[in-house]
Write a protein that holds these residues in place. Structure first.
Motif, PDB file in Angstrom:
ATOM      1  N   SER A  88      24.926 -63.271 -46.744  1.00 44.82           N
ATOM      2  CA  SER A  88      25.001 -63.355 -45.283  1.00 44.82           C
ATOM      3  C   SER A  88      25.098 -61.972 -44.645  1.00 44.82           C
ATOM      4  CB  SER A  88      26.202 -64.205 -44.863  1.00 44.82           C
ATOM      5  OG  SER A  88      27.412 -63.676 -45.388  1.00 44.82           O
ATOM      6  N   THR A  89      25.846 -61.064 -45.280  1.00 41.71           N
ATOM      7  CA  THR A  89      25.991 -59.706 -44.748  1.00 41.71           C
ATOM      8  C   THR A  89      24.680 -58.943 -44.830  1.00 41.71           C
ATOM      9  OG1 THR A  89      28.303 -59.676 -45.476  1.00 41.71           O
ATOM     10  CG2 THR A  89      27.301 -57.558 -44.936  1.00 41.71           C
ATOM     11  N   ILE A  90      23.985 -59.082 -45.959  1.00 40.87           N
ATOM     12  CA  ILE A  90      22.677 -58.434 -46.113  1.00 40.87           C
ATOM     13  C   ILE A  90      21.702 -58.956 -45.061  1.00 40.87           C
ATOM     14  CG2 ILE A  90      20.661 -58.198 -47.619  1.00 40.87           C
ATOM     15  CD1 ILE A  90      22.945 -56.490 -48.558  1.00 40.87           C
ATOM     16  N   GLY A  91      21.703 -60.269 -44.874  1.00 40.18           N
ATOM     17  CA  GLY A  91      20.837 -60.874 -43.854  1.00 40.18           C
ATOM     18  C   GLY A  91      21.161 -60.358 -42.467  1.00 40.18           C
ATOM     19  N   ALA A  92      22.454 -60.220 -42.177  1.00 37.35           N
ATOM     20  CA  ALA A  92      22.881 -59.711 -40.871  1.00 37.35           C
ATOM     21  C   ALA A  92      22.424 -58.267 -40.675  1.00 37.35           C
ATOM     22  CB  ALA A  92      24.395 -59.794 -40.754  1.00 37.35           C
ATOM     23  N   TYR A 124      29.709 -55.002 -34.989  1.00 33.98           N
ATOM     24  CA  TYR A 124      30.260 -53.710 -35.408  1.00 33.98           C
ATOM     25  C   TYR A 124      30.888 -53.789 -36.796  1.00 33.98           C
ATOM     26  CZ  TYR A 124      29.522 -52.742 -30.488  1.00 33.98           C
ATOM     27  OH  TYR A 124      28.943 -52.593 -29.256  1.00 33.98           O
ATOM     28  N   PHE A 125      31.430 -54.956 -37.134  1.00 34.31           N
ATOM     29  CA  PHE A 125      32.013 -55.141 -38.470  1.00 34.31           C
ATOM     30  C   PHE A 125      30.927 -55.052 -39.535  1.00 34.31           C
ATOM     31  CE2 PHE A 125      33.359 -57.921 -42.013  1.00 34.31           C
ATOM     32  CZ  PHE A 125      34.490 -57.228 -42.405  1.00 34.31           C
ATOM     33  N   VAL A 126      29.793 -55.693 -39.304  1.00 34.33           N
ATOM     34  CA  VAL A 126      28.673 -55.644 -40.250  1.00 34.33           C
ATOM     35  C   VAL A 126      28.165 -54.210 -40.389  1.00 34.33           C
ATOM     36  CG1 VAL A 126      26.289 -56.372 -40.657  1.00 34.33           C
ATOM     37  CG2 VAL A 126      27.985 -58.033 -39.869  1.00 34.33           C
ATOM     38  N   ARG A 127      28.042 -53.527 -39.253  1.00 34.26           N
ATOM     39  CA  ARG A 127      27.605 -52.123 -39.280  1.00 34.26           C
ATOM     40  C   ARG A 127      28.563 -51.272 -40.097  1.00 34.26           C
ATOM     41  NH1 ARG A 127      28.847 -48.859 -34.073  1.00 34.26           N
ATOM     42  NH2 ARG A 127      30.870 -49.088 -35.129  1.00 34.26           N
ATOM     43  N   GLY A 209      36.370 -51.319 -53.740  1.00 37.41           N
ATOM     44  CA  GLY A 209      35.569 -52.528 -53.601  1.00 37.41           C
ATOM     45  C   GLY A 209      36.412 -53.786 -53.663  1.00 37.41           C
ATOM     46  N   GLY A 210      37.520 -53.731 -54.404  1.00 39.13           N
ATOM     47  CA  GLY A 210      38.360 -54.900 -54.624  1.00 39.13           C
ATOM     48  C   GLY A 210      39.366 -55.215 -53.532  1.00 39.13           C
ATOM     49  N   ILE A 211      39.740 -54.215 -52.720  1.00 42.38           N
ATOM     50  CA  ILE A 211      40.725 -54.508 -51.667  1.00 42.38           C
ATOM     51  C   ILE A 211      40.061 -55.148 -50.447  1.00 42.38           C
ATOM     52  CG2 ILE A 211      42.328 -52.695 -52.395  1.00 42.38           C
ATOM     53  CD1 ILE A 211      41.280 -50.940 -50.144  1.00 42.38           C
ATOM     54  N   GLY A 212      38.766 -54.983 -50.321  1.00 36.90           N
ATOM     55  CA  GLY A 212      38.048 -55.662 -49.248  1.00 36.90           C
ATOM     56  C   GLY A 212      37.777 -54.786 -48.029  1.00 36.90           C
ATOM     57  N   PHE A 213      36.706 -55.103 -47.330  1.00 40.47           N
ATOM     58  CA  PHE A 213      36.295 -54.322 -46.156  1.00 40.47           C
ATOM     59  C   PHE A 213      37.268 -54.472 -44.986  1.00 40.47           C
ATOM     60  CE2 PHE A 213      32.307 -55.084 -48.477  1.00 40.47           C
ATOM     61  CZ  PHE A 213      31.884 -53.776 -48.627  1.00 40.47           C
ATOM     62  N   LEU A 214      37.920 -55.628 -44.874  1.00 38.08           N
ATOM     63  CA  LEU A 214      38.906 -55.819 -43.806  1.00 38.08           C
ATOM     64  C   LEU A 214      40.050 -54.823 -43.941  1.00 38.08           C
ATOM     65  CD1 LEU A 214      39.144 -59.713 -43.717  1.00 38.08           C
ATOM     66  CD2 LEU A 214      38.255 -58.264 -41.894  1.00 38.08           C
ATOM     67  N   VAL A 215      40.488 -54.614 -45.175  1.00 41.46           N
ATOM     68  CA  VAL A 215      41.597 -53.690 -45.439  1.00 41.46           C
ATOM     69  C   VAL A 215      41.172 -52.248 -45.199  1.00 41.46           C
ATOM     70  CG1 VAL A 215      43.154 -52.814 -47.222  1.00 41.46           C
ATOM     71  CG2 VAL A 215      42.703 -55.264 -47.063  1.00 41.46           C
ATOM     72  N   ILE A 216      39.997 -51.880 -45.704  1.00 38.15           N
ATOM     73  CA  ILE A 216      39.495 -50.516 -45.505  1.00 38.15           C
ATOM     74  C   ILE A 216      39.369 -50.203 -44.013  1.00 38.15           C
ATOM     75  CG2 ILE A 216      37.512 -48.982 -45.835  1.00 38.15           C
ATOM     76  CD1 ILE A 216      36.983 -50.424 -48.485  1.00 38.15           C
ATOM     77  N   ARG A 217      38.837 -51.159 -43.264  1.00 37.87           N
ATOM     78  CA  ARG A 217      38.667 -50.965 -41.816  1.00 37.87           C
ATOM     79  C   ARG A 217      40.015 -50.834 -41.120  1.00 37.87           C
ATOM     80  NH1 ARG A 217      36.010 -55.183 -37.455  1.00 37.87           N
ATOM     81  NH2 ARG A 217      34.888 -53.666 -36.210  1.00 37.87           N
ATOM     82  N   ASP A 218      40.974 -51.651 -41.509  1.00 42.34           N
ATOM     83  CA  ASP A 218      42.304 -51.615 -40.910  1.00 42.34           C
ATOM     84  C   ASP A 218      42.991 -50.280 -41.196  1.00 42.34           C
ATOM     85  OD1 ASP A 218      44.459 -52.617 -39.467  1.00 42.34           O
ATOM     86  OD2 ASP A 218      45.397 -53.550 -41.206  1.00 42.34           O
ATOM     87  N   LEU A 219      42.846 -49.790 -42.433  1.00 47.00           N
ATOM     88  CA  LEU A 219      43.440 -48.504 -42.809  1.00 47.00           C
ATOM     89  C   LEU A 219      42.836 -47.359 -41.995  1.00 47.00           C
ATOM     90  CD1 LEU A 219      43.574 -48.907 -46.700  1.00 47.00           C
ATOM     91  CD2 LEU A 219      45.550 -48.625 -45.199  1.00 47.00           C
ATOM     92  N   LEU A 220      41.535 -47.361 -41.833  1.00 52.21           N
ATOM     93  CA  LEU A 220      40.859 -46.292 -41.089  1.00 52.21           C
ATOM     94  C   LEU A 220      41.182 -46.352 -39.594  1.00 52.21           C
ATOM     95  CD1 LEU A 220      37.344 -46.339 -42.825  1.00 52.21           C
ATOM     96  CD2 LEU A 220      39.163 -44.655 -43.131  1.00 52.21           C
ATOM     97  N   ASN A 221      41.175 -47.562 -39.038  1.00 51.70           N
ATOM     98  CA  ASN A 221      41.454 -47.717 -37.595  1.00 51.70           C
ATOM     99  C   ASN A 221      42.875 -47.312 -37.237  1.00 51.70           C
ATOM    100  OD1 ASN A 221      38.872 -48.618 -37.134  1.00 51.70           O
ATOM    101  ND2 ASN A 221      39.409 -50.794 -37.104  1.00 51.70           N
ATOM    102  N   ASN A 222      43.811 -47.546 -38.152  1.00 48.19           N
ATOM    103  CA  ASN A 222      45.226 -47.233 -37.894  1.00 48.19           C
ATOM    104  C   ASN A 222      45.694 -45.964 -38.586  1.00 48.19           C
ATOM    105  OD1 ASN A 222      46.264 -49.628 -36.270  1.00 48.19           O
ATOM    106  ND2 ASN A 222      45.337 -50.687 -38.010  1.00 48.19           N
ATOM    107  N   LYS A 223      44.710 -45.188 -39.094  1.00 50.38           N
ATOM    108  CA  LYS A 223      44.979 -43.871 -39.692  1.00 50.38           C
ATOM    109  C   LYS A 223      46.057 -43.941 -40.772  1.00 50.38           C
ATOM    110  CE  LYS A 223      43.559 -41.559 -35.454  1.00 50.38           C
ATOM    111  NZ  LYS A 223      43.939 -40.662 -34.326  1.00 50.38           N
ATOM    112  N   PHE A 224      46.025 -45.000 -41.568  1.00 47.59           N
ATOM    113  CA  PHE A 224      46.893 -45.184 -42.728  1.00 47.59           C
ATOM    114  C   PHE A 224      48.380 -45.270 -42.361  1.00 47.59           C
ATOM    115  CE2 PHE A 224      42.969 -43.352 -44.239  1.00 47.59           C
ATOM    116  CZ  PHE A 224      42.716 -44.040 -45.413  1.00 47.59           C
ATOM    117  N   LYS A 225      48.691 -45.592 -41.116  1.00 47.03           N
ATOM    118  CA  LYS A 225      50.088 -45.727 -40.692  1.00 47.03           C
ATOM    119  C   LYS A 225      50.580 -47.141 -41.031  1.00 47.03           C
ATOM    120  CE  LYS A 225      49.721 -42.307 -36.979  1.00 47.03           C
ATOM    121  NZ  LYS A 225      49.792 -42.071 -35.511  1.00 47.03           N
TER     122      LYS A 225
END
Length: 440
Positions: A88-92, A124-127, A209-225
């Motif tokens: 689904s992500t590739i298709g998007a 934006y999440f897919v991007r 890869g194992g922690i997931g894109f939601l976690v990576i995005r959350d860490l980056l958006n909140n600057k690891f706080k």
């Protein structure tokens, strides 16, 4: 065809997308230009390899490096990438690339495939997923290249590095080293078991890869706080860290001097759905294999490239048991647990156990000469989309390979997703009086 898909639920569309990709991949891998000169490949092995790639497992019935040409290996890498990111992500991504807009059905499919709770900011999440993947795999390929260039020519080392980075980040234990050096055939990363840079690079890619894109995005958006992170991110990070630590310690205690601390750490990482090996598993003790089975069953985190019942499921299960034993409410990190979290976690865990035991029973009946521990590890590896094996995969019969294929497919989609595909029941219009049953 399009009218048929419009009538299907997002879950069924995703399941059909994975199935179509697997079948297409098996046909492509069977074609002459994908096979090295003099190599013959049975369709069951092409289907098995394609399923393992799309389900980002890494179990192999044939050695990828010595079987497939560079074209075949490229197709294999693409199947791994599609399987890791999700159909689904590739298709998007393709829809966004050609400047089209998502319809409501497409939005729901992407939402289901990415484990999102809301449709807000989906574009934006897919991007971000694609940008994050490209950056991480690029860095991983550079670090891997530093190691492989010492043993290969420039172009070969570049190709192996890119393939290895894709396989590692997508938590798929495929390697093509057997095509570079015959001595490396079927050895995974054993020739590099003492190479610190490759071990840590591979581990880092697997963890990300194992922690997931939601976690990576959350860490980056909140600057690891830490205080600003969501409950989901905190649970994933704490559980991942705890499992890595306990896995490393238990494996070192189980194997003693037969494995280094680096090796124990690497297997603790790899067992949580990647499947690379730096030691031969057929030399592991029963205790060591049991630790790996537990880690494989738990797996990675939701919205990631990995499988298993997921770290958050295991956490919800532990919190539910704790709450029942202490007669207190379920809470963590100053949040109350969702009301149906324990029930959902229990269902997923029970379904997972049922699938693993069914696969183990089926393969054991077809392969009575194999040790039960080897078959159990193979079945758990298939369900958790891991790829670790004691070496029995290539010798399995067609029936056993089909069981493994189905198990990998269920493991990649998730047992609860598979169960919901067949949900045709209408909404209940009546209820029965509550009965009494003794529990425990």
């Amino acid at each position: 065809m399009f009218s048929f898909l419009k009538r299907q639920s997002p879950v069924r569309i995703i399941a059909l997308g994975f199935l179509a990709t697997i079948l297409l991949g098996s046909i492509l891998l069977s074609l002459p230009f994908c096979l090295k000169e003099g190599v013959t490949l049975r369709y069951i092995d092409a289907l098995y390899t394609s399923t393992s790639a799309v389900c980002v497992t890494g179990l192999v019935s044939v050695d990828a490096g010595s079987t497939f040409t560079p074209v075949g290996q490229t197709i294999l890498a693409l199947l791994i990438q599609i399987g890791g990111l999700g159909v689904s992500t590739i298709g998007a991504g393709i829809i966004l690339a050609v400047g089209k807009k998502f319809n409501l059905k497409g939005i729901n499919v992407i939402k289901e495939g990415s484990n999102l709770n809301s449709r807000k900011g989906l574009k934006y999440f897919v991007r971000d997923i694609f940008i994050t993947t490209i950056i991480i795999e690029f860095v991983g390929a550079i670090l891997s290249f530093i190691v492989f260039i010492k043993d290969m020519d420039f172009l070969t080392a570049l190709g192996v590095s890119i393939f290895h980075s894709i396989a590692s980040f997508n938590n798929s234990g495929f390697d093509i080293l057997g095509g570079i050096n015959p001595a490396f055939k079927g050895q995974s990363l054993i020739p590099y078991q003492n190479n610190v840079l490759l071990n840590l690079t591979t581990s880092g890619l697997i963890i990300l890869g194992g922690i997931g894109f939601l976690v990576i995005r959350d860490l980056l958006n909140n600057k690891f706080k830490w205080k600003k992170l969501s409950m989901h991110t905190k649970v994933v990070l704490v559980m991942s860290g705890a499992l890595l630590f306990l896995g490393t310690l238990l494996l070192k205690l189980a194997e003693g001097n037969d494995i280094s601390w680096l090796g124990a750490f690497f297997f603790s990482v790899s067992a949580r759905t990647a499947g690379f090996s730096t030691y031969a598993l057929n030399s592991f003790s029963y205790a060591g294999l049991l630790v790996l089975i537990i880690l494989m069953f738990i797996g990675a985190s939701p919205g990631s490239t990995g499988g298993g019942i997921k770290t958050t499921t295991f956490f919800a299960l532990l919190q539910g048991i704790k709450a029942s034993a202490t007669n207190r409410s379920e809470k963590a990190f100053h949040y109350s647990m969702p009301k149906d979290a324990f029930r959902k976690a229990s269902v997923i865990t029970i379904l997972g156990i049922f699938i693993v035991l069914t696969a183990t029973l089926g393969i054991s009946m077809l392969e009575p000469h194999l040790r039960l521990i080897d078959v159990l590890l193979e079945a758990t590896s298939a369900f958790g989309t891991v790829g670790l094996s004691t070496g029995i995969t290539s010798g399995l019969s067609v029936g056993s390979k089909l069981i493994s294929i189905v198990t990998m497919y269920i493991g990649r989609l998730g047992p609860l997703t598979i169960a919901s595909i067949w949900n045709f029941t209408r909404k209940e219009t009546f209820s029965y009086p509550e009965g009494n049953i003794s529990i425990g």
